[in-house]
Design an enzyme around this catalytic site. Structure first.
Site, PDB file in Angstrom:
ATOM      1  N   HIS A  67       0.871  -1.177   0.000  1.00 35.17           N
ATOM      2  CA  HIS A  67       0.000   0.000   0.000  1.00 35.17           C
ATOM      3  C   HIS A  67       0.912   1.232   0.000  1.00 35.17           C
ATOM      4  O   HIS A  67       2.025   1.186   0.524  1.00 35.17           O
ATOM      5  CB  HIS A  67      -0.835  -0.056   1.276  1.00 35.17           C
TER       6      HIS A  67
ATOM      7  N   ASP B 131       3.495  -4.062   8.142  1.00 32.94           N
ATOM      8  CA  ASP B 131       2.248  -3.311   7.970  1.00 32.94           C
ATOM      9  C   ASP B 131       1.117  -4.317   8.168  1.00 32.94           C
ATOM     10  O   ASP B 131       0.847  -5.149   7.293  1.00 32.94           O
ATOM     11  CB  ASP B 131       2.220  -2.703   6.561  1.00 32.94           C
TER      12      ASP B 131
ATOM     13  N   GLN C  38      -4.157  -4.950   7.358  1.00 27.30           N
ATOM     14  CA  GLN C  38      -5.162  -5.889   6.850  1.00 27.30           C
ATOM     15  C   GLN C  38      -5.108  -7.238   7.552  1.00 27.30           C
ATOM     16  O   GLN C  38      -5.848  -8.151   7.179  1.00 27.30           O
ATOM     17  CB  GLN C  38      -4.982  -6.100   5.332  1.00 27.30           C
TER      18      GLN C  38
ATOM     19  N   LYS D 270     -10.202  -0.205  10.843  1.00 29.93           N
ATOM     20  CA  LYS D 270     -10.385  -1.430  10.056  1.00 29.93           C
ATOM     21  C   LYS D 270     -10.762  -2.614  10.942  1.00 29.93           C
ATOM     22  O   LYS D 270     -10.876  -3.745  10.484  1.00 29.93           O
ATOM     23  CB  LYS D 270      -9.106  -1.753   9.278  1.00 29.93           C
TER      24      LYS D 270
ATOM     25  N   CYS E 119      -4.874   2.462  -3.643  1.00 30.07           N
ATOM     26  CA  CYS E 119      -3.620   2.978  -3.057  1.00 30.07           C
ATOM     27  C   CYS E 119      -2.472   1.982  -3.249  1.00 30.07           C
ATOM     28  O   CYS E 119      -1.613   1.826  -2.360  1.00 30.07           O
ATOM     29  CB  CYS E 119      -3.767   3.327  -1.589  1.00 30.07           C
TER      30      CYS E 119
HETATM   31  N1  C6P Z   1      -6.109   0.624   3.017  1.00 26.75           N
HETATM   32  C1  C6P Z   1      -7.931   0.219   1.483  1.00 26.75           C
HETATM   33  O1  C6P Z   1      -9.033   0.464   0.985  1.00 26.75           O
HETATM   34  P1  C6P Z   1      -4.857   4.114   7.114  1.00 26.75           P
HETATM   35  O2  C6P Z   1      -5.420   4.836   5.941  1.00 26.75           O
HETATM   36  O3  C6P Z   1      -3.700   4.832   7.715  1.00 26.75           O
HETATM   37  O4  C6P Z   1      -5.865   3.698   8.104  1.00 26.75           O
HETATM   38  O5  C6P Z   1      -4.294   2.709   6.552  1.00 26.75           O
HETATM   39  C2  C6P Z   1      -3.368   2.691   5.532  1.00 26.75           C
HETATM   40  C3  C6P Z   1      -3.120   1.307   5.023  1.00 26.75           C
HETATM   41  C4  C6P Z   1      -1.874   0.751   5.216  1.00 26.75           C
HETATM   42  N2  C6P Z   1      -1.590  -0.496   4.810  1.00 26.75           N
HETATM   43  C5  C6P Z   1      -2.500  -1.265   4.209  1.00 26.75           C
HETATM   44  C6  C6P Z   1      -2.142  -2.654   3.798  1.00 26.75           C
HETATM   45  C7  C6P Z   1      -3.791  -0.754   3.977  1.00 26.75           C
HETATM   46  O6  C6P Z   1      -4.685  -1.529   3.365  1.00 26.75           O
HETATM   47  C8  C6P Z   1      -4.090   0.562   4.385  1.00 26.75           C
HETATM   48  C9  C6P Z   1      -5.449   1.158   4.111  1.00 26.75           C
HETATM   49  C10 C6P Z   1      -7.473   1.021   2.675  1.00 26.75           C
HETATM   50  O7  C6P Z   1      -7.216  -0.667   1.038  1.00 26.75           O
HETATM   51  C11 C6P Z   1      -7.651   2.487   2.456  1.00 26.75           C
HETATM   52  S1  C6P Z   1      -6.673   3.114   1.150  1.00 26.75           S
END
Ligand code: C6P
Length: 416
Positions: free
Chosen positions: A130, A207, A210, A233, A372
């Site tokens: 991401h 990271d 997910q 999430k 993203c």
């Molecule tokens: N992915 C998706 O629709 P934030 O935005 O900081 O809460 O999380 C960022 C982020 C970081 N790593 C991974 C693997 C992610 O999937 C995400 C967020 C969402 O896939 C929003 S773009």
């Protein structure tokens, strides 16, 4: 593997807790919310907790000497302890509240990165990251002259571990990988990758945006130096996330942001930072979101992460099967048994945004775009894709509705 008869949980039993899931849109379409990788919905228990704190316990934390501030501080620190237990961190100071996963990774890049990475050093990430786990490393490379390298993915959508082995060297300062791809759904062997990173003398960041909401996470077993994830999430309020960091590293790192709370002492000449976690929580922290996240963790613990993981695997397998019946679907990522509850795909000759728009007319919420993860889409040779992503409150019936809507989309485009 669960079958329809032996499902590990009954989603219907939880749905009443989620007011938003009874939404009916466009007149008569029940909402089928299949965009859980973007953000999940919140149960009444989390919403009520947030309201309760604002109505009865709210004040700033770690500042006041009054009764209300003590209450708020206790609840905030209880939430930290809930997170600690949830991910099995060794101690509470290793749990830092941030505004989200993105902020947590940026904190590491700015604080640990600026202090430890030099020109010529290498940072290894993967092709499936991401943007939150790639852009901060590119920025760090720009500031320091370090080089960002990418572990390629195989045709199946798995990490190419041989390529990784060939890439790791004494120049590697950091390996930063996602536990689960937000597009492919691939579950990566993070424990093994962390081990290989450590063997090379590198620091490892995972990271876990997910993975933490969907499967049991034990940061001590993974043995990563840093683990980042977001509260929204996993049914927590938006605006709170977590950085787990190994205590020795956190103690050695300079603070990232400066301000109130993160200091032991300030003089006219400078300051002395506080110990972690305060050192990395400058300013008023996300008090109520963190307490709400604690309530979400209570809810998840009652169900059990193992059951959630197994149930989502069932829905993923079902989604693959019904979409295959529809035909004309290209799946992105590996077979269901190698992935989390994420099913990304393209439909022959139909733009991803059109698919999502038509599905919306059927009440089905999925995501369309590059999610993203632009480098990954480039690697796959596409500009955009569709993604359905599940949580434990989704039902087999919703997966059927989703497939029907995809079928309807194909019919509409055949007529054109
Ligand atoms: N992915 C998706 O629709 P934030 O935005 O900081 O809460 O999380 C960022 C982020 C970081 N790593 C991974 C693997 C992610 O999937 C995400 C967020 C969402 O896939 C929003 S773009």
């Amino acid at each position: 593997m669960a079958t329809a008869e032996t499902l590990p949980l009954n989603a219907e039993a939880f749905r009443n807790d989620f007011p938003i899931l009874s939404t009916v849109l466009h007149g008569d379409q029940p909402l089928a919310y299949l965009d859980n990788a973007a953000t999940t919905q919140r149960p009444r228990q989390v919403i009520d907790k947030v309201v309760e704190v604002y109505e009865r316990h709210y004040a700033n934390v770690h500042r006041g000497i009054h009764w209300l501030s003590d209450q708020s501080t206790d609840l905030f620190e209880e939430a930290r302890e809930k997170v600690r237990q949830f991910i099995n961190a060794g101690s509470a100071p290793e749990v830092i509240f941030t505004t989200g996963c993105t902020m947590a990774i940026n904190l590491v890049a700015r604080s640990w990165g600026d202090a430890n990475v030099r020109a010529g050093d290498e940072i290894i990430i993967t092709e499936m990251e991401h943007h939150s786990n790639s852009v901060p490393w590119h920025q760090l490379a720009e500031r320091t002259g370090a080089v960002v390298r990418h572990v390629p993915i195989t045709e199946e959508g798995l990490l190419d571990l041989d390529a990784f082995d060939a890439m790791v060297s004494e120049r590697t300062r950091l390996v930063a990988i996602t536990a689960v791809s937000n597009v492919l759904g691939t579950i990566n062997p993070v424990q093994e990758i962390v081990r290989r990173a450590h063997d090379a003398g590198a620091v490892a960041l995972v990271d876990a945006a997910q993975s933490v909401p969907h499967e049991k996470t034990d940061v001590q077993a993974i043995d990563a130096d840093f683990v980042a994830f977001s509260g929204h999430k996993m049914m927590g309020p938006s605006g709170v996330g977590v950085l787990y960091g190994r205590l020795a590293l956190l103690e050695a790192m300079p603070p990232f942001l400066g301000g109130g709370s993160m200091i032991r002492r300030v003089t006219l000449d400078g300051f002395e930072p506080a110990d972690p976690p305060a050192k990395f929580e400058a300013g008023t922290p996300p008090i109520v979101p963190a307490i709400g996240l604690g309530a979400a963790i209570d809810y998840l613990n009652k169900i059990g992460l193992d059951k959630i993981h197994e149930y989502e695997r069932f829905l993923t397998t079902q989604a693959h099967a019904v979409l295959e019946e529809v035909g004309g679907v290209r799946f992105l990522g590996p077979a269901p048994e190698k992935k989390a509850g994420i099913v990304s795909f393209t439909l022959d000759g139909i733009h991803a945004h059109d698919v999502a728009q038509i599905l919306d007319r059927h009440g089905v919420a999925i995501r369309a775009g590059h999610h993203c993860a632009m480098p990954l889409h480039k690697r796959l040779g596409i500009a955009a894709s569709n993604r359905a992503s599940f949580y434990f409150y989704n039902t087999p019936g919703e997966v059927e509705t989703f497939a029907e809507a995809v079928r309807a989309t194909k019919r509409i485009f055949r007529r054109r």
